[in-house]
Design a protein around this motif. Structure first.
Motif, short mmCIF file in Angstrom:
data_model
loop_
_atom_site.label_atom_id
_atom_site.label_comp_id
_atom_site.label_asym_id
_atom_site.label_seq_id
_atom_site.Cartn_x
_atom_site.Cartn_y
_atom_site.Cartn_z
N GLY A 252 0.80 -1.24 0.00
CA GLY A 252 0.00 0.00 0.00
C GLY A 252 0.82 1.27 0.00
O GLY A 252 0.56 2.17 0.79
N ASN B 88 3.11 4.04 -2.76
CA ASN B 88 3.47 4.42 -4.13
C ASN B 88 4.72 5.28 -4.11
O ASN B 88 4.67 6.49 -4.32
N ASN C 10 5.53 9.34 -4.14
CA ASN C 10 5.48 9.93 -2.80
C ASN C 10 6.78 9.84 -1.99
O ASN C 10 6.98 10.63 -1.07
N PHE D 274 2.66 -5.29 -2.99
CA PHE D 274 1.24 -5.60 -2.92
C PHE D 274 0.48 -4.31 -3.12
O PHE D 274 0.53 -3.42 -2.25
N ASN D 275 -0.18 -4.17 -4.24
CA ASN D 275 -0.88 -2.92 -4.53
C ASN D 275 -1.96 -3.20 -5.57
O ASN D 275 -1.68 -3.83 -6.58
N GLU E 167 1.69 0.27 -9.94
CA GLU E 167 2.35 1.57 -9.89
C GLU E 167 3.69 1.47 -10.61
O GLU E 167 4.52 0.62 -10.27
N GLY F 207 -8.40 -3.16 0.61
CA GLY F 207 -8.84 -3.65 1.92
C GLY F 207 -8.61 -5.14 2.11
O GLY F 207 -8.99 -5.71 3.13
N ASP G 283 -5.75 -6.70 2.51
CA ASP G 283 -4.42 -7.02 3.07
C ASP G 283 -4.47 -7.84 4.37
O ASP G 283 -3.58 -8.62 4.64
N ALA H 165 2.46 2.17 3.72
CA ALA H 165 2.02 3.56 3.89
C ALA H 165 0.50 3.60 3.87
O ALA H 165 -0.15 2.70 4.41
N MET H 166 -0.07 4.62 3.21
CA MET H 166 -1.51 4.89 3.37
C MET H 166 -2.43 3.77 2.88
O MET H 166 -3.58 3.70 3.30
N HIS I 231 -7.77 2.43 6.70
CA HIS I 231 -8.82 1.42 6.58
C HIS I 231 -9.43 1.17 7.95
O HIS I 231 -8.75 1.29 8.97
N MET J 211 -10.66 3.99 -3.45
CA MET J 211 -9.53 4.49 -2.65
C MET J 211 -9.19 5.88 -3.15
O MET J 211 -9.23 6.16 -4.35
N ARG K 53 -3.03 9.99 -4.20
CA ARG K 53 -2.32 11.18 -4.66
C ARG K 53 -1.92 11.05 -6.12
O ARG K 53 -1.46 9.98 -6.52
N GLN L 124 0.91 16.50 -6.98
CA GLN L 124 0.31 17.14 -5.82
C GLN L 124 1.14 16.82 -4.59
O GLN L 124 1.86 15.81 -4.58
N ASN M 166 -0.23 16.38 -1.02
CA ASN M 166 -1.48 16.39 -0.24
C ASN M 166 -2.47 17.35 -0.89
O ASN M 166 -2.81 17.17 -2.05
N LYS N 128 -9.38 5.01 2.22
CA LYS N 128 -9.00 4.06 1.17
C LYS N 128 -10.06 2.97 0.97
O LYS N 128 -9.81 2.03 0.21
N1 LIG Z 1 4.97 14.02 -4.09
C1 LIG Z 1 4.34 13.77 -2.97
N2 LIG Z 1 4.98 13.17 -1.95
C2 LIG Z 1 4.31 12.88 -0.80
C3 LIG Z 1 2.96 13.29 -0.61
C4 LIG Z 1 2.29 13.89 -1.70
O1 LIG Z 1 1.09 14.18 -1.64
N3 LIG Z 1 3.01 14.13 -2.85
N4 LIG Z 1 2.34 13.10 0.61
C5 LIG Z 1 3.18 12.75 1.76
C6 LIG Z 1 2.35 12.15 2.81
S1 LIG Z 1 1.69 13.18 4.02
C7 LIG Z 1 2.17 10.82 2.89
S2 LIG Z 1 1.29 10.14 4.18
C8 LIG Z 1 2.80 9.89 1.95
C9 LIG Z 1 1.74 9.02 1.25
O2 LIG Z 1 2.32 8.06 0.45
P1 LIG Z 1 1.43 6.85 -0.13
O3 LIG Z 1 0.84 6.05 0.93
O4 LIG Z 1 2.26 6.18 -1.17
O5 LIG Z 1 0.24 7.72 -0.85
P2 LIG Z 1 -1.15 7.39 -1.55
O6 LIG Z 1 -1.26 8.11 -2.84
O7 LIG Z 1 -2.22 7.61 -0.57
O8 LIG Z 1 -0.96 5.90 -2.00
C10 LIG Z 1 -1.39 4.81 -1.42
C11 LIG Z 1 -0.95 3.60 -2.25
O9 LIG Z 1 -1.56 2.48 -1.66
C12 LIG Z 1 -2.32 1.78 -2.62
N5 LIG Z 1 -3.48 1.24 -1.90
C13 LIG Z 1 -4.66 1.86 -1.62
N6 LIG Z 1 -5.48 1.05 -0.93
C14 LIG Z 1 -4.80 -0.12 -0.76
C15 LIG Z 1 -5.11 -1.34 -0.10
O10 LIG Z 1 -6.19 -1.55 0.45
N7 LIG Z 1 -4.13 -2.28 -0.09
C16 LIG Z 1 -2.91 -2.11 -0.68
N8 LIG Z 1 -2.02 -3.10 -0.60
N9 LIG Z 1 -2.62 -0.98 -1.34
C17 LIG Z 1 -3.54 0.01 -1.36
C18 LIG Z 1 -2.64 2.76 -3.71
O11 LIG Z 1 -2.86 2.11 -4.96
C19 LIG Z 1 -1.40 3.63 -3.71
O12 LIG Z 1 -0.39 3.07 -4.52
O13 LIG Z 1 3.52 10.56 0.92
C20 LIG Z 1 4.24 11.73 1.34
N10 LIG Z 1 4.97 12.22 0.19
#
Ligand SMILES: Nc1nc2c(c(=O)[nH]1)N[C@H]1C(S)=C(S)[C@@H](COP(=O)(O)OP(=O)(O)OC[C@H]3O[C@@H](n4cnc5c(=O)[nH]c(N)nc54)[C@H](O)[C@@H]3O)O[C@H]1N2
Ligand SMILES: Nc1nc2c(c(=O)[nH]1)N[C@H]1C(S)=C(S)[C@@H](COP(=O)(O)OP(=O)(O)OC[C@H]3O[C@@H](n4cnc5c(=O)[nH]c(N)nc54)[C@H](O)[C@@H]3O)O[C@H]1N2
Ligand SMILES: [Mo]
Length: 752
Positions: free
Chosen positions: A218, A220, A224, A245-246, A250, A283, A285, A363-364, A369, A639, A642, A646, A648, A741
């Protein structure tokens, strides 16, 4: 669904040349060429400043330009030469500005002077700093109870500012410190706290180069945490197995080209990152992790010696319960709920079994969830079975978001502080801190809605846009008497005002922070508990900006007539703030000395040393049955994720290059066959509707359908446009993190 082989992967790779040109475009677009480039050369280097992007740690031996495309965007956004001036605010009413989107607001440039909302004209007028602080001080002094004040923090705030901010709030008399963390890695903190006695990751960067397997759930990183790809590429090239696992394929997890290798190898297709890529249902996982554990336990039953028995016996409790729980969970349940076959799960588990040192990152995709906490605890279970915590090359790695979100927590930005910490504050500052827990983010919104909050202060961030249930939250903010936003750039939260509202513009991380003519350093803690100094050198965006620590000190002086804290003295030299931090937290011993060391120092992590500060004194295997997750026909899981352009709620641009989206954000990714089954076609516009437990519908309109490689029944769209769909009551068990998500939605063709 078959596991991807390297042959079936697209020939596209993350970073590489496109990333380089995109970075340059952002600097040009922001008209930030000179200040931007000057700043970049100092980023993530000793004597320079910490990247204001993500919390991925700096490597020990930074190369000439250890930064990524998205770090460049963050710096370009801050070093832009565009300005939001008093004249700007005079041109527009707040109602007019509310019609503009987040991208437009961000494009207007840096905030330059304090402003106050004038409800008679519906415009912001300039106000002096003195009057602004007086307004805040009067409001706080006239509260009927300190808990009518709420102090929000976003994770860019430095340790020094955060420490003063929590001290200020507690001297006011409240623990109301909602934090962006509540919407982010809170689930990880709670899960790890219960399982291993500390809510932080246990690995260091060097562990990535010793691991034999790295599992990523979870996350990317291509977008990020792009610098993470450098470690993953190195690991993969020396033969480390990487399993992703995604639900989405990605690009960054598939192939990667190091930006510095781009020029000589323009035709390079990038190196492979994942050796196995599995696409569970959103969801799924929890079930998937139980499946992995099941394979591991079955292997042990067939041939003993697979598990680390000495470790399990000495260091853990709960193994028998886990074993029973897993025996009672059928493959039928596991495969239905995870969306993966037994063969796929076995393939991943076999890699885990073969590896002597495994790191698991997430991560997120796991934290946002309903069942986030128990899911993350299955990660710990899996690792504990083979003693994979507290040995080199192995451990838990929750990859944090904001660059200092972990440090803010360490400094006491918590709504439910430990008694020991409060006692230490009392010892050092000589006042009795409030003992009752305060509001987390969702509670704060609900309390505002009930009229229980009179003043909201935002130390950075964009509360109105980042939180769930947009309409509900905006109404809540409007019920405050005074809203105060301490910010660098214009955003939606400045426009969703209380009866009175203030915008307090502050210095950014790239800028020189002079106190009494002496440049000051601040410090941050990254995702791997490394604390280091950061020093901006650029000229401030405006002569009227104050630093965050200075703003906090002024608010405190205006609000606390009886304070005995020497606020002026602390802010006149940040070494003094750090000395106080050291007095409160023993782990910061010799703080001022230690930050002189390039790269900083590591905060001790008890679990890394196999010391378990849990109630049992051991690392706990924690198990629970799988929940019901059936959807009705026509319903989808959505879900909110980002885009590549962007940060956030800050929208830098309208492309999502790795996912092939150009010039738009209102899109929904969906499986081709789901689309066909619903009688819809690619690029049709749909409204997305969610229904909460009480039967209340929430809706966003006119989203374009994009057929995508995503499991059936699953969809994805960008936040914050879709936050309106997340019910304020949809929160994770125990961590109260909004469920961003797993939103159950239906899609309907839009009527235009
Ligand atoms: N450029 C850039 N960098 C950032 C940010 C930004 O907005 N832009 N934000 C910052 C912040 S505060 C944070 S918290 C992090 C966030 O970093 P990430 O957690 O990578 O951000 P998300 O885009 O929310 O991506 C969630 C990933 O989890 C996958 N996913 C969603 N639901 C599930 C699921 O149920 N199971 C699994 N296995 N995968 C799932 C999605 O397909 C996606 O690839 O990045 C930080 N860095
Ligand atoms: N639906 C959905 N909602 C989510 C998420 C999701 O995945 N899906 N992710 C959640 C997560 S992980 C997080 S962390 C939150 C993020 O929530 P926040 O941290 O509240 O939001 P940001 O968008 O990061 O805040 C951006 C604003 O911060 C201000 N800013 C930037 N730099 C500085 C600085 O140096 N100092 C000060 N004082 N201000 C500054 C600027 O004015 C900018 O407009 O959003 C959460 N919301
Ligand atoms: Mo985050």
């Amino acid at each position: 669904m078959k596991p991807a082989t390297s042959k079936s992967l697209p020939t596209y790779s993350a970073a590489g040349f496109a990333a380089l040109t995109s970075s340059l475009r952002h600097i040009l677009h922001e008209k930030a060429v000179y200040p931007g480039v000057k700043a970049l050369l100092r980023m993530n280097k000793p004597g320079g400043f910490d990247c204001p992007g993500c919390a991925w740690p700096d490597s020990k031996h930074p190369s000439v330009a250890e930064f990524c495309e998205n770090g460049v965007k963050a710096v370009a956004a801050e070093t832009t030469t565009k300005r939001v001036t008093a004249e700007f605010f005079n041109q527009y009413t707040v109602s007019e500005l509310l019609q503009k989107d987040g991208y437009w607001l961000e494009q207007q440039g840096r905030l330059t002077q304090p402003m106050q909302y004038n409800s008679a004209t519906d415009k912001y007028d300039p106000i002096s700093w003195e009057k602004a602080f007086y307004t805040i001080g009067q409001t706080i002094q006239h509260l009927s109870h300190p808990d009518e004040a709420v102090f929000y923090t976003s994770g860019r705030t430095s340790n020094e500012a955060a420490f003063l901010y929590q001290l200020f709030g507690r001297e006011v008399g409240t623990n109301n410190f909602p934090d962006c963390s509540n919407m982010c890695h809170e689930s990880s903190g709670v899960a790890l706290g219960e399982s291993i006695g500390i809510g932080k990751g246990t690995v260091l960067l060097e562990d990535f180069q010793e691991a034999e397997a790295i599992f990523i759930f979870g996350q990317n990183p291509g977008t990020n945490h792009p610098r993470m790809l450098i470690e993953l590429e190195k690991a993969r090239q020396r033969g480390c197995e990487i399993v992703s696992f995604n639900p989405l394929k990605e690009i960054g997890l598939q192939r990667f080209t190091h930006p510095q290798k781009v020029i000589p190898t323009l035709l390079n297709k990038g190196s492979e990152i994942s050796s196995l890529y599995l696409q569970p249902l959103i969801g799924g996982d929890f079930a998937l992790l139980k499946g992995l554990i099941k394979v591991v336990l079955d292997a042990e039953a067939q041939q003993t010696g697979q598990l680390d028995w000495p470790f399990i016996k000495t260091h853990t409790t709960g193994f028998e319960q886990l074993k029973q729980d897993i025996e009672q969970t059928s493959w039928q349940e596991i495969t239905t709920q995870s969306g993966l076959s037994q063969e796929e799960i076995t393939a991943a588990a076999t890699i885990y079994l073969k590896s002597n040192k495994t790191i698991i990152c997430w991560a997120m995709g796991l934290t946002q969830h309903t069942h986030a906490v128990i899911t993350i605890q299955q990660i710990v279970n899996l690792l504990l079975l083979k003693g994979n915590i507290g040995k080199p090359g192995a451990g838990v790695c929750p990859v944090r978001g904001h660059s200092n979100v972990q440090g803010d927590r360490t400094m006491g930005i918590v709504e439910n502080p430990k008694k020991d910490f409060l006692a230490d504050l009392e010892r050092v500052f000589g006042f009795k801190p409030p003992q009752e827990p305060g509001y987390h983010t969702v509670e704060a919104i609900k309390a505002m809605h009930l009229g229980k909050v009179k003043i909201f202060v935002g130390m950075g961030g964009n509360f109105a846009a980042a939180t769930p249930d947009t309409a509900f939250t905006e109404n809540a903010l409007r019920k405050c008497k005074l809203t105060v936003q301490i910010s660098t750039k214009l955003n939606r939260s400045h426009l969703v005002t209380g009866e009175q509202a203030l915008i307090l513009p502050c210095l950014g991380r790239t800028e020189v922070d002079l106190q009494n003519g002496v440049p000051q350093k601040i410090t941050v803690e990254d995702s791997m508990s490394m604390v280091h100094a950061s020093e901006g050198k650029n000229q401030p965006a405006s002569p009227h900006l104050l630093s965050e620590p200075a703003i906090v000190a002024c608010m405190a002086i205006a609000s606390l007539p009886h304070t005995t804290t020497d606020w002026n003295g602390l802010v006149s030299d940040y070494d003094r703030i750090r000395s106080k931090i050291e007095e409160v937290f023993p782990s910061f011993k010799n703080f001022n000395e230690k930050i002189k060391h390039p790269g900083g120092f590591h905060l001790r992590n008890s679990a890394r040393e196999r010391e378990w500060h849990t109630q049992t004194g051991k690392a706990n295997f924690i198990s629970a049955p799988l929940p019901e997750m059936e959807l009705a026909p026509g319903q989808f899981r959505l879900m909110t994720i980002r885009s590549h352009d962007q940060y956030n709620t800050t929208i830098y641009g309208l492309d999502d290059r790795y996912r092939g989206i150009k010039g738009e954000r209102k899109v929904v990714f969906i499986h081709q066959e789901d689309m066909a089954q619903a009688g819809l076609q690619a690029h049709d516009l749909v409204d997305i509707q969610s229904l909460d437990a009480q039967g209340t519908a929430r809706r966003v309109t006119n989203f374009k359908l994009i057929p995508y490689d995503i499991p059936r029944g699953c969809t994805a769209a960008y936040f914050p446009e879709t936050n309106a769909l997340v019910s304020i009551d949809a929160v994770a068990h125990k961590s109260h993190t909004p469920v961003s998500k797993y939103i159950v939605v239906t899609l309907e063709r839009s009527i235009r």
